[in-house]
Scaffold this active site. Structure first.
Site, PDB file in Angstrom:
ATOM      1  N   ARG A 176       1.130   1.748  -3.615  1.00 28.46           N
ATOM      2  CA  ARG A 176      -0.124   2.256  -4.187  1.00 28.46           C
ATOM      3  C   ARG A 176      -0.266   3.750  -3.913  1.00 28.46           C
ATOM      4  O   ARG A 176      -0.719   4.508  -4.758  1.00 28.46           O
ATOM      5  CB  ARG A 176      -1.335   1.513  -3.588  1.00 28.46           C
ATOM      6  CG  ARG A 176      -1.333   0.005  -3.745  1.00 28.46           C
ATOM      7  CD  ARG A 176      -1.661  -0.476  -5.145  1.00 28.46           C
ATOM      8  NE  ARG A 176      -0.642  -0.231  -6.149  1.00 28.46           N
ATOM      9  CZ  ARG A 176       0.513  -0.892  -6.247  1.00 28.46           C
ATOM     10  NH1 ARG A 176       0.826  -1.830  -5.382  1.00 28.46           N
ATOM     11  NH2 ARG A 176       1.370  -0.615  -7.213  1.00 28.46           N
ATOM     12  N   GLY A 185     -18.190   2.604 -14.325  1.00 22.92           N
ATOM     13  CA  GLY A 185     -16.916   1.894 -14.296  1.00 22.92           C
ATOM     14  C   GLY A 185     -16.822   0.766 -13.307  1.00 22.92           C
ATOM     15  O   GLY A 185     -15.757   0.537 -12.731  1.00 22.92           O
ATOM     16  N   THR A 186     -17.904   0.048 -13.107  1.00 24.02           N
ATOM     17  CA  THR A 186     -17.847  -1.113 -12.223  1.00 24.02           C
ATOM     18  C   THR A 186     -18.511  -2.295 -12.908  1.00 24.02           C
ATOM     19  O   THR A 186     -19.525  -2.133 -13.600  1.00 24.02           O
ATOM     20  CB  THR A 186     -18.513  -0.847 -10.859  1.00 24.02           C
ATOM     21  OG1 THR A 186     -18.536  -2.065 -10.111  1.00 24.02           O
ATOM     22  CG2 THR A 186     -19.905  -0.295 -10.995  1.00 24.02           C
ATOM     23  N   SER A 187     -17.944  -3.455 -12.726  1.00 23.02           N
ATOM     24  CA  SER A 187     -18.453  -4.664 -13.377  1.00 23.02           C
ATOM     25  C   SER A 187     -19.742  -5.172 -12.752  1.00 23.02           C
ATOM     26  O   SER A 187     -20.381  -6.073 -13.267  1.00 23.02           O
ATOM     27  CB  SER A 187     -17.401  -5.774 -13.295  1.00 23.02           C
ATOM     28  OG  SER A 187     -17.184  -6.137 -11.945  1.00 23.02           O
ATOM     29  N   TYR A 192       0.819  -1.217   0.000  1.00 24.81           N
ATOM     30  CA  TYR A 192       0.000   0.000   0.000  1.00 24.81           C
ATOM     31  C   TYR A 192       0.852   1.266   0.000  1.00 24.81           C
ATOM     32  O   TYR A 192       0.406   2.307  -0.498  1.00 24.81           O
ATOM     33  CB  TYR A 192      -1.016  -0.039   1.147  1.00 24.81           C
ATOM     34  CG  TYR A 192      -2.109  -1.038   0.847  1.00 24.81           C
ATOM     35  CD1 TYR A 192      -3.146  -0.718  -0.028  1.00 24.81           C
ATOM     36  CD2 TYR A 192      -2.074  -2.322   1.378  1.00 24.81           C
ATOM     37  CE1 TYR A 192      -4.124  -1.645  -0.344  1.00 24.81           C
ATOM     38  CE2 TYR A 192      -3.054  -3.260   1.068  1.00 24.81           C
ATOM     39  CZ  TYR A 192      -4.077  -2.912   0.190  1.00 24.81           C
ATOM     40  OH  TYR A 192      -5.033  -3.838  -0.136  1.00 24.81           O
ATOM     41  N   ASP A 222      -8.954   5.460  -3.919  1.00 29.28           N
ATOM     42  CA  ASP A 222      -8.225   6.701  -4.204  1.00 29.28           C
ATOM     43  C   ASP A 222      -9.050   7.904  -3.740  1.00 29.28           C
ATOM     44  O   ASP A 222     -10.213   7.782  -3.357  1.00 29.28           O
ATOM     45  CB  ASP A 222      -7.886   6.803  -5.700  1.00 29.28           C
ATOM     46  CG  ASP A 222      -9.127   6.837  -6.589  1.00 29.28           C
ATOM     47  OD1 ASP A 222      -9.930   7.782  -6.460  1.00 29.28           O
ATOM     48  OD2 ASP A 222      -9.304   5.926  -7.424  1.00 29.28           O
ATOM     49  N   GLN A 270     -16.357   2.393  -4.797  1.00 27.85           N
ATOM     50  CA  GLN A 270     -15.603   1.203  -4.433  1.00 27.85           C
ATOM     51  C   GLN A 270     -14.099   1.481  -4.483  1.00 27.85           C
ATOM     52  O   GLN A 270     -13.304   0.637  -4.088  1.00 27.85           O
ATOM     53  CB  GLN A 270     -15.940   0.056  -5.392  1.00 27.85           C
ATOM     54  CG  GLN A 270     -17.408  -0.352  -5.364  1.00 27.85           C
ATOM     55  CD  GLN A 270     -17.734  -1.349  -6.457  1.00 27.85           C
ATOM     56  OE1 GLN A 270     -17.465  -2.530  -6.324  1.00 27.85           O
ATOM     57  NE2 GLN A 270     -18.329  -0.876  -7.541  1.00 27.85           N
ATOM     58  N   ASN A 271     -13.744   2.644  -5.005  1.00 28.15           N
ATOM     59  CA  ASN A 271     -12.330   3.003  -5.156  1.00 28.15           C
ATOM     60  C   ASN A 271     -11.759   3.521  -3.844  1.00 28.15           C
ATOM     61  O   ASN A 271     -12.448   4.174  -3.069  1.00 28.15           O
ATOM     62  CB  ASN A 271     -12.157   4.056  -6.247  1.00 28.15           C
ATOM     63  CG  ASN A 271     -12.635   3.557  -7.600  1.00 28.15           C
ATOM     64  OD1 ASN A 271     -12.650   2.355  -7.845  1.00 28.15           O
ATOM     65  ND2 ASN A 271     -13.032   4.469  -8.463  1.00 28.15           N
ATOM     66  N   HIS A 322     -14.751   0.713   0.387  1.00 30.70           N
ATOM     67  CA  HIS A 322     -13.624  -0.197   0.596  1.00 30.70           C
ATOM     68  C   HIS A 322     -12.435   0.469   1.282  1.00 30.70           C
ATOM     69  O   HIS A 322     -11.338  -0.082   1.284  1.00 30.70           O
ATOM     70  CB  HIS A 322     -13.202  -0.810  -0.745  1.00 30.70           C
ATOM     71  CG  HIS A 322     -14.280  -1.658  -1.358  1.00 30.70           C
ATOM     72  ND1 HIS A 322     -14.364  -1.918  -2.714  1.00 30.70           N
ATOM     73  CD2 HIS A 322     -15.343  -2.297  -0.786  1.00 30.70           C
ATOM     74  CE1 HIS A 322     -15.417  -2.685  -2.945  1.00 30.70           C
ATOM     75  NE2 HIS A 322     -16.030  -2.920  -1.790  1.00 30.70           N
TER      76      HIS A 322
END
Length: 234
Positions: A56, A175-177, A53, A89, A86-87, A104
């Site tokens: 990251r 932008g999420t599956s 991390y 950043d 869900q990001n 998250h």
């Protein structure tokens, strides 16, 4: 004022250079996921997890919000906006969004490994101070760890996200599956009849199937947000 709730995933930040985890060439191909992103992995090798991390954060510092992030923030001039992401950043915040719920966790925060949700032991990292050192402790004497919801851990902000989804006049997925639960299930809490927009170059409808007011914009985050902004202005 109408309320738009956004649910954003990795595709929201991909144009900013944030490497996604699941796509080809993503981070999962470089690191075994359970080593660096699970509660078990943390317990087995906290130094490895913190190094991962740290890297990251080093990457995130060099990235900038893209046009999609900026257009989401700009809609606050006309709508009540909430972003559920869900990001991990901070690009939504850096673009100007004022209400962001991180399902998250947050990459630029570290916390107590004993009491992750106690804000008294949170620390926000900066561009000049983004590394957790080996053995570094939180204020309660436990090891500092990333403020990230690891696999095998509950999602503490989920209840807030459900309330937001249920309150939306317009719900937008970017932008999420829609394969990552419990976040993917949020669309099921949107009130019947609420317009739902799905912005993704390779849209996967998933839990959104069967929604009568589903509108698909098969574009990336920036181009998709431009199209959505035009639709909303009509």
């Amino acid at each position: 004022m109408k309320k738009i709730v956004f649910l954003t995933g990795a595709g929201m930040s991909a144009e900013s250079g944030i490497k996604t985890f699941r796509d080809a060439g993503g981070l999962w191909e470089e690191y075994p996921v359970m080593q660096v992103a699970s509660h078990t992995g943390w317990l087995e090798d906290p130094e490895l997890v913190n190094r991962f991390y740290n890297e990251r954060r080093k990457q995130l510092i060099t990235c900038q919000p893209n046009e999609g992030h900026k257009l989401v923030a700009k809609l606050e001039e006309q709508y009540e906006i909430a972003v559920v992401t869900q990001n991990v950043d901070n690009l939504h915040e850096r673009a100007g969004s004022t209400r962001v719920v991180h399902l998250h966790g947050e990459l630029m925060k570290v916390c107590s490994s004993r009491d992750t949700e106690n804000p008294h032991f949170w620390r926000t990292m900066t561009a000049d101070d983004y590394e957790v050192q080996a053995g570094e402790k939180a204020g309660d004497g436990s090891l500092l760890r990333p403020y990230i919801v690891f696999f095998e851990e509950s999602v503490p902000k989920m209840e807030e996200a459900v309330i937001l989804a249920n309150s939306a006049d317009i719900f937008v997925i970017i932008g999420t599956s829609l394969n990552v639960y419990p976040a993917a299930g949020l669309v099921r809490y949107v009130k019947p009849g609420t317009p739902v927009y799905l912005i993704d170059p390779n849209p996967t409808v998933g839990p959104a199937s069967g929604i009568a007011n589903l509108h698909i914009i098969a574009k990336g985050a920036s181009e998709g947000m431009k199209e959505l902004t035009e639709i909303l202005s009509k």
